[in-house]
Scaffold this motif. Sequence first.
Motif, mmCIF file in Angstrom:
data_model
loop_
_atom_site.group_PDB
_atom_site.id
_atom_site.type_symbol
_atom_site.label_atom_id
_atom_site.label_comp_id
_atom_site.label_asym_id
_atom_site.label_seq_id
_atom_site.Cartn_x
_atom_site.Cartn_y
_atom_site.Cartn_z
ATOM 1 N N ALA A 152 5.287 24.670 2.371
ATOM 2 C CA ALA A 152 6.038 23.465 2.030
ATOM 3 C C ALA A 152 5.214 22.215 2.292
ATOM 4 O O ALA A 152 4.438 22.150 3.254
ATOM 5 N N THR A 153 5.410 21.216 1.434
ATOM 6 C CA THR A 153 4.754 19.920 1.581
ATOM 7 C C THR A 153 5.764 18.814 1.285
ATOM 8 O O THR A 153 6.524 18.906 0.310
ATOM 9 N N ILE A 154 5.788 17.776 2.124
ATOM 10 C CA ILE A 154 6.597 16.587 1.889
ATOM 11 C C ILE A 154 5.652 15.423 1.631
ATOM 12 O O ILE A 154 4.759 15.151 2.450
ATOM 13 N N THR A 155 5.853 14.718 0.516
ATOM 14 C CA THR A 155 4.996 13.586 0.161
ATOM 15 C C THR A 155 5.831 12.312 0.086
ATOM 16 O O THR A 155 6.641 12.153 -0.834
ATOM 17 N N PRO A 156 5.675 11.388 1.036
ATOM 18 C CA PRO A 156 6.375 10.102 0.938
ATOM 19 C C PRO A 156 5.827 9.269 -0.213
ATOM 20 O O PRO A 156 4.653 9.400 -0.599
ATOM 21 N N TYR A 157 6.677 8.394 -0.751
ATOM 22 C CA TYR A 157 6.223 7.497 -1.810
ATOM 23 C C TYR A 157 6.940 6.155 -1.689
ATOM 24 O O TYR A 157 7.970 6.022 -1.028
ATOM 25 N N ASN A 158 6.370 5.147 -2.351
ATOM 26 C CA ASN A 158 7.033 3.857 -2.518
ATOM 27 C C ASN A 158 6.633 3.288 -3.868
ATOM 28 O O ASN A 158 6.056 4.013 -4.701
ATOM 29 N N ALA A 159 6.933 2.009 -4.090
ATOM 30 C CA ALA A 159 6.672 1.418 -5.408
ATOM 31 C C ALA A 159 5.191 1.363 -5.730
ATOM 32 O O ALA A 159 4.796 1.301 -6.904
ATOM 33 N N LEU A 189 15.066 21.843 5.306
ATOM 34 C CA LEU A 189 13.831 21.228 5.788
ATOM 35 C C LEU A 189 14.147 19.859 6.368
ATOM 36 O O LEU A 189 14.961 19.118 5.824
ATOM 37 N N ASN A 190 13.488 19.508 7.475
ATOM 38 C CA ASN A 190 13.665 18.194 8.096
ATOM 39 C C ASN A 190 12.310 17.610 8.430
ATOM 40 O O ASN A 190 11.386 18.335 8.810
ATOM 41 N N TRP A 191 12.193 16.270 8.311
ATOM 42 C CA TRP A 191 10.934 15.611 8.607
ATOM 43 C C TRP A 191 11.200 14.230 9.192
ATOM 44 O O TRP A 191 12.346 13.752 9.210
ATOM 45 N N THR A 192 10.147 13.583 9.704
ATOM 46 C CA THR A 192 10.284 12.257 10.296
ATOM 47 C C THR A 192 10.233 11.184 9.213
ATOM 48 O O THR A 192 9.586 11.343 8.175
ATOM 49 N N SER A 193 10.918 10.075 9.489
ATOM 50 C CA SER A 193 10.956 8.965 8.537
ATOM 51 C C SER A 193 9.655 8.174 8.594
ATOM 52 O O SER A 193 9.053 8.010 9.658
ATOM 53 N N VAL A 194 9.217 7.675 7.444
ATOM 54 C CA VAL A 194 8.046 6.811 7.349
ATOM 55 C C VAL A 194 8.526 5.425 6.946
ATOM 56 O O VAL A 194 9.217 5.264 5.928
ATOM 57 N N ALA A 195 8.184 4.406 7.729
ATOM 58 C CA ALA A 195 8.760 3.073 7.565
ATOM 59 C C ALA A 195 8.545 2.493 6.166
ATOM 60 O O ALA A 195 9.444 1.871 5.593
ATOM 61 N N SER A 196 7.394 2.694 5.583
ATOM 62 C CA SER A 196 7.093 2.064 4.294
ATOM 63 C C SER A 196 7.469 2.934 3.101
ATOM 64 O O SER A 196 7.235 2.557 1.958
ATOM 65 N N VAL A 246 0.859 -1.184 0.000
ATOM 66 C CA VAL A 246 0.000 0.000 0.000
ATOM 67 C C VAL A 246 0.892 1.229 0.000
ATOM 68 O O VAL A 246 2.093 1.161 0.320
ATOM 69 N N VAL A 247 0.325 2.371 -0.352
ATOM 70 C CA VAL A 247 1.094 3.617 -0.350
ATOM 71 C C VAL A 247 1.460 3.970 1.091
ATOM 72 O O VAL A 247 0.771 3.570 2.039
ATOM 73 N N PRO A 248 2.548 4.734 1.310
ATOM 74 C CA PRO A 248 2.941 5.098 2.676
ATOM 75 C C PRO A 248 2.007 6.143 3.268
ATOM 76 O O PRO A 248 1.248 6.807 2.557
ATOM 77 N N THR A 249 2.091 6.275 4.575
ATOM 78 C CA THR A 249 1.372 7.351 5.249
ATOM 79 C C THR A 249 2.150 8.658 5.093
ATOM 80 O O THR A 249 3.307 8.662 4.658
#
Length: 486
Positions: free
Chosen positions: A234-241, A184-191, A161-164
């Motif tokens: 500013a916006t940070i968008t996590p992504y995965n496959a 800019l700094n942000w928290t890591s998202v596991a997925s 599924v897509v990350p949070t």
Amino acid sequence: MGFSQWTENFDAGTTLPAGWAVINDGGANGWVFGVPDFGSAQTPTNVATLTYDATAHDDYLITKAITVTAGVSDRLSFFVKSRSSTFLENYEVLLSTTDQTKPAFTTVLQATQKAPSVWTEKTFSLSAYVGQTVYVAIHATDTDQWQIYADTFKVDSAPTVVPTCTSFTTPTNGAVGVNVDGILNWTSVASATGYKVKVGTTTGGSDIVNNVDAGNVITYNITGNLNASTVYYATITPYNAVGDAVGCSEISFTTMAPPANDDCANAVMLTLGSNFAQNAISGSTSASTNTPALTASCLFTPSNVGGNVWYKVVVPASGSLTIETAGVAGSSLTDTVISVFSDCTGATSLGCDDDTGTDAFSKLELTSQTPGATLYISVWKFGTATSGDGAFNISAYDASVLATSDAAQVKNNKLTAYPNPFADVLNISDVKNVKSISVIDIAGRVVKTIEKPSSALQLGGLKSGLYMVVLNMNDGSQQTIKAIKK
């Protein structure tokens, strides 16, 4: 499940983690664990490090056992980097299906290649080994490069599924006075396997950073300095496959205002002292602009200066004075340039200095100046790069001021210090009229304050060097004694 999903970032200590193994063949240097010699770890503190040797490496950093389970622990990832872009280290990634001995690593997951000079994530599918227990090794093979680092090993499975969404750590939403360096700094998202960055000057805008793929990092430095006193979004968008996170929140923040002395007309007055420490003050080039757009004549490339701030000083009766800058602990400003002018037009340059002071700071000695004249001092950040702004100390001084004040103080108080130089204890001849004592280092920092002192000052904790011991008398006067710590 004990050997299924796991993460190892070497932050628990400086010894080999339980279940892991190293093989040190080739040169004498082997894999060690701790804070990297240069730069920072990929995750908070420690890394695995291998240092160069004149004999070729044949060194293995071997994971603990991985029980490969479909959809649970069928993927391995880790981060790798070389210390220097000039000395890129060769390494390969091997797999064993039996044990952690050298002959067992017969399967090549990655052929030999250079580790890049920035933290880079490597990911390997283990799906071909479902139901088996395997070990994976980084095998370093280079000669006389510098160092290779490895960090943040993770065993998991490909996302379905897509990350949070993530959240910013700095700046926070609504923050004001934010540094213009644009970090800019942000928290890591596991997925997540990466993050996209969008920054604009209007809500939803992307005129500053247009959905740039920053990779699998938790920090991003916007190119160039941001404008002072400006609101950004500013916006940070996590992504995965699988895809991008959905509905990630935008934050806004306001950058700091320029320093009050960003322009010559608002130059800060320096009080002339007898030495650097006596009347040194702090300043900062953060958010400063190049006003007016002058050049520094003492540089090989005169235009190689960043934003500047302004100070002024009145020439003493001697017609001589020294103007000097120094570093501040923790500041990113490490190199200054000083230019001195007779007025705010910058038409008449009286002197310029780059690196005569301590380290890469500046020190300019002026003679034959007109007593009572006001001089204007421009302090530049060396270089036009966008990083490196920050705090510094500055002072204007002349020995003639010392001669007058010290003579009066010695006559009134007749205090001496001995032995000088001293090792751990500095004795004051008579402290009955001394209210307190301040010990100031050469950078102008108060490193020790002693209230109601005894005649024996315990100063063993100080570093070797020159100090100003300021005796604050009960009658409000002061006596300053130069003392050298051996």
